[in-house]
Design an enzyme around this catalytic site. Sequence first.
Site, PDB file in Angstrom:
ATOM      1  CE  LYS A   1       1.385 -12.007   0.151  1.00 36.36           C
ATOM      2  NZ  LYS A   1       1.569 -10.869   1.055  1.00 36.36           N
TER       3      LYS A   1
ATOM      4  CB  ALA B   1      -0.899  -0.018   1.237  1.00 36.66           C
TER       5      ALA B   1
ATOM      6  CB  VAL C   1      -4.382  -7.387   9.575  1.00 35.99           C
ATOM      7  CG1 VAL C   1      -4.189  -6.980   8.120  1.00 35.99           C
ATOM      8  CG2 VAL C   1      -4.764  -8.851   9.663  1.00 35.99           C
TER       9      VAL C   1
ATOM     10  CG  ASN D   1       2.468 -11.359   6.787  1.00 33.56           C
ATOM     11  OD1 ASN D   1       1.932 -12.041   7.651  1.00 33.56           O
ATOM     12  ND2 ASN D   1       1.766 -10.678   5.887  1.00 33.56           N
TER      13      ASN D   1
HETATM   14  N1  NDP Z   1      -1.271  -3.477   3.307  1.00 32.60           N
HETATM   15  C1  NDP Z   1      -0.945  -3.919   2.106  1.00 32.60           C
HETATM   16  O1  NDP Z   1       0.007  -3.426   1.490  1.00 32.60           O
HETATM   17  C2  NDP Z   1      -1.718  -5.006   1.494  1.00 32.60           C
HETATM   18  C3  NDP Z   1      -2.658  -5.720   2.208  1.00 32.60           C
HETATM   19  N2  NDP Z   1      -3.369  -6.709   1.580  1.00 32.60           N
HETATM   20  C4  NDP Z   1      -4.404  -7.449   2.292  1.00 32.60           C
HETATM   21  O2  NDP Z   1      -5.511  -6.571   2.530  1.00 32.60           O
HETATM   22  C5  NDP Z   1      -6.209  -6.974   3.702  1.00 32.60           C
HETATM   23  C6  NDP Z   1      -6.351  -5.778   4.615  1.00 32.60           C
HETATM   24  O3  NDP Z   1      -5.031  -5.439   4.998  1.00 32.60           O
HETATM   25  P1  NDP Z   1      -4.575  -3.978   5.425  1.00 32.60           P
HETATM   26  O4  NDP Z   1      -5.367  -2.914   4.796  1.00 32.60           O
HETATM   27  O5  NDP Z   1      -3.096  -3.981   5.266  1.00 32.60           O
HETATM   28  O6  NDP Z   1      -4.910  -4.039   6.990  1.00 32.60           O
HETATM   29  P2  NDP Z   1      -4.769  -2.897   8.052  1.00 32.60           P
HETATM   30  O7  NDP Z   1      -4.395  -3.544   9.330  1.00 32.60           O
HETATM   31  O8  NDP Z   1      -3.954  -1.781   7.516  1.00 32.60           O
HETATM   32  O9  NDP Z   1      -6.282  -2.360   8.163  1.00 32.60           O
HETATM   33  C7  NDP Z   1      -7.358  -3.202   8.410  1.00 32.60           C
HETATM   34  C8  NDP Z   1      -8.621  -2.363   8.370  1.00 32.60           C
HETATM   35  O10 NDP Z   1      -9.744  -3.228   8.520  1.00 32.60           O
HETATM   36  C9  NDP Z   1     -10.521  -2.745   9.608  1.00 32.60           C
HETATM   37  N3  NDP Z   1     -11.251  -3.806  10.282  1.00 32.60           N
HETATM   38  C10 NDP Z   1     -10.796  -4.726  11.149  1.00 32.60           C
HETATM   39  N4  NDP Z   1     -11.802  -5.528  11.553  1.00 32.60           N
HETATM   40  C11 NDP Z   1     -12.920  -5.067  10.960  1.00 32.60           C
HETATM   41  C12 NDP Z   1     -14.283  -5.448  10.994  1.00 32.60           C
HETATM   42  N5  NDP Z   1     -14.703  -6.472  11.740  1.00 32.60           N
HETATM   43  N6  NDP Z   1     -15.161  -4.749  10.258  1.00 32.60           N
HETATM   44  C13 NDP Z   1     -14.745  -3.723   9.496  1.00 32.60           C
HETATM   45  N7  NDP Z   1     -13.484  -3.296   9.411  1.00 32.60           N
HETATM   46  C14 NDP Z   1     -12.575  -3.968  10.136  1.00 32.60           C
HETATM   47  C15 NDP Z   1      -9.503  -2.098  10.538  1.00 32.60           C
HETATM   48  O11 NDP Z   1     -10.153  -1.269  11.455  1.00 32.60           O
HETATM   49  P3  NDP Z   1      -9.523  -0.953  12.919  1.00 32.60           P
HETATM   50  O12 NDP Z   1      -8.790   0.317  12.739  1.00 32.60           O
HETATM   51  O13 NDP Z   1     -10.699  -0.847  13.809  1.00 32.60           O
HETATM   52  O14 NDP Z   1      -8.644  -2.077  13.303  1.00 32.60           O
HETATM   53  C16 NDP Z   1      -8.668  -1.351   9.516  1.00 32.60           C
HETATM   54  O15 NDP Z   1      -9.297  -0.171   9.096  1.00 32.60           O
HETATM   55  C17 NDP Z   1      -5.367  -8.119   4.317  1.00 32.60           C
HETATM   56  O16 NDP Z   1      -5.943  -9.344   3.966  1.00 32.60           O
HETATM   57  C18 NDP Z   1      -4.006  -7.949   3.662  1.00 32.60           C
HETATM   58  O17 NDP Z   1      -3.305  -9.181   3.560  1.00 32.60           O
HETATM   59  C19 NDP Z   1      -3.174  -7.040   0.272  1.00 32.60           C
HETATM   60  C20 NDP Z   1      -2.246  -6.361  -0.476  1.00 32.60           C
HETATM   61  C21 NDP Z   1      -1.440  -5.294   0.075  1.00 32.60           C
HETATM   62  O1  13P Z   2       0.294  -8.662   0.309  1.00 31.22           O
HETATM   63  C1  13P Z   2       1.072  -7.750   0.463  1.00 31.22           C
HETATM   64  C2  13P Z   2       1.923  -7.235  -0.622  1.00 31.22           C
HETATM   65  O2  13P Z   2       1.556  -7.746  -1.864  1.00 31.22           O
HETATM   66  C3  13P Z   2       1.213  -7.147   1.800  1.00 31.22           C
HETATM   67  O3  13P Z   2       1.957  -7.974   2.595  1.00 31.22           O
HETATM   68  P1  13P Z   2       2.066  -7.679   4.159  1.00 31.22           P
HETATM   69  O4  13P Z   2       0.685  -7.923   4.732  1.00 31.22           O
HETATM   70  O5  13P Z   2       3.087  -8.618   4.669  1.00 31.22           O
HETATM   71  O6  13P Z   2       2.461  -6.237   4.308  1.00 31.22           O
END
Ligand code: NDP
Ligand code: 13P
Length: 346
Positions: free
Chosen positions: A192, A141, A280, A257
Site C-alpha cells: 500500500k 503513530a 523512513v 509516503n
Molecule cells: N509511523 C507510522 O505511523 C507507522 C509505521 N509503520 C512501519 O514501522 C516501521 C518503522 O517506521 P517508523 O517508526 O515510522 O520510522 P521512523 O523513521 O519514525 O523511525 C525509525 C527508527 O528506526 C531507527 N533505525 C534506523 N535504522 C536502524 C538500525 N539499523 N538499527 C536500529 N534502529 C534503526 C531510527 O533511528 P535513527 O534516528 O538513527 O534514524 C528510528 O529510531 C516502518 O516499516 C513503517 O512502515 C507501520 C505502521 C505505522
Molecule cells: O503504515 C502506516 C499507516 O498504517 C504508515 O504509513 P506511512 O509510513 O506512509 O506514514
Amino acid sequence: MEKVAVLGAGSWGTALAMVLADNQHDVRLWSHKKDHAAAINDTRQNERYLPGVQLPSGITAFHDLAEAVQDVSTVILVVPTKAIRDVCRQLNKVLDRKITLAHGTKGIEPGSFKRVSEMIDEELSNQLYDKVVVLSGPSHAEEVSQRQPTTLTASSENLEEAKKVQDLFINGNLRVYTSPDMIGVELGGALKNIIALGAGISDGLGYGDNAKAALITRGLAEIARLGTSMGANPLTFLGLTGVGDLIVTCTSVHSRNWKAGNLLGKGKKLDDVLEHMGMVVEGVRTTQAAHQLAESQEIDMPITDGLFRILFEDAAPRDVVDQLMTRVRRQEMEDLSAILNNRISD
Ligand SMILES: NC(=O)C1=CN([C@@H]2O[C@H](COP(=O)(O)OP(=O)(O)OC[C@H]3O[C@@H](n4cnc5c(N)ncnc54)[C@H](OP(=O)(O)O)[C@@H]3O)[C@@H](O)[C@H]2O)C=CC1
Ligand SMILES: O=C(CO)COP(=O)(O)O
C-alpha cells in the site's frame, strides 16, 4: 504485567510502546543511538519522532540491546525494513531464551523479494522463537499516541502466538483482530505504501478525488493480483491490512509516503524529498522490490511500474498518468479472475 522490548524508537515503535505501557506492561524501548535513549528518559518525550507527546511512566528507553531484552517475554521489532536483518543478528548474540517475536515493519526487500517475517526467519536463531507475528493495519503513530480509536490485525502461522500479541495490545482505544494469513497481511501492509506515494503525487499534481479513488481501487486490484499469486487469501486485501491501510495511507496528512509523493508531484527531486522527510519512506524501496517481483511473477502492475519509472528513471509524473490513462482497454476484474482460476486448477 509482562516485560516487553520494543526495538526501534521511531514514531511507530514509540506509539506501540505507549499502548503497551497503557496496558500496564513494563516496556523497554530500544534506540540504537545512545543520546536518543538518554533524551527519551530525561524528557519523557520522543521529540524527534513524536514531538509534544508525553510518554507514560511504564516506558524506559535503552541503548544497550542486551539490557533492553533482559528477562522479556516478547520482542516487538519496529525498525525500518532495511535494518531488520542487522537487528536480528544483534539479537542472536543477546537473547538467551525463547520469546514471542512480533514485528510492525512494512516492507519487502529488493533483490530477495523477502517479506519481513521471511527476513527474520533467515536471520534469527529458530531456538529463540516459535512463529513470527506481524502487527499491521491502518494506524498512524500520531493518532495512536493520542489514544484515538484504531484497529490492527495480528497475524501468524501460529494463531496462539498471534493471540498473545492481540492480548498484549488490545484496549479500549486499540482493537486488535487476528488472522492466519501472514502472506496477505504482510504484503498488503508493504504494497500500500507504493500506492500512497502515487496518491501523494496525484494530489501534488493538482488532480482531484476521482483520480485518488481510481488509484486506491486500481492499486488494490494490483496488490490483490500480486498477493494472490504469492499465496495470500484474496479476501485479506478487503480487510484492515489491505483496503483499510490503503485508505488511511493514501488520504492521511500523517502519511510519510503520501507526503513524499506530494513533494514529488510538486516537482521536487527524490533525494531532496527523502532528505527533507527525516523519517523512513518505505514505499521507495518497496516499489523497487515489487517492480522486480511483478516482473519475475509475470503479474501486470501498471501503477507500480509507473512509480518505478518516476522514482528510479526520472519519468515525468504527468507523462506516467497519461500512459496509465491510455493503456489498452480491459475488463475490470479479468486479471485477478485469471489468477484465481489458475489457483483453483493447480
Ligand atoms: N509511523 C507510522 O505511523 C507507522 C509505521 N509503520 C512501519 O514501522 C516501521 C518503522 O517506521 P517508523 O517508526 O515510522 O520510522 P521512523 O523513521 O519514525 O523511525 C525509525 C527508527 O528506526 C531507527 N533505525 C534506523 N535504522 C536502524 C538500525 N539499523 N538499527 C536500529 N534502529 C534503526 C531510527 O533511528 P535513527 O534516528 O538513527 O534514524 C528510528 O529510531 C516502518 O516499516 C513503517 O512502515 C507501520 C505502521 C505505522
Ligand atoms: O503504515 C502506516 C499507516 O498504517 C504508515 O504509513 P506511512 O509510513 O506512509 O506514514
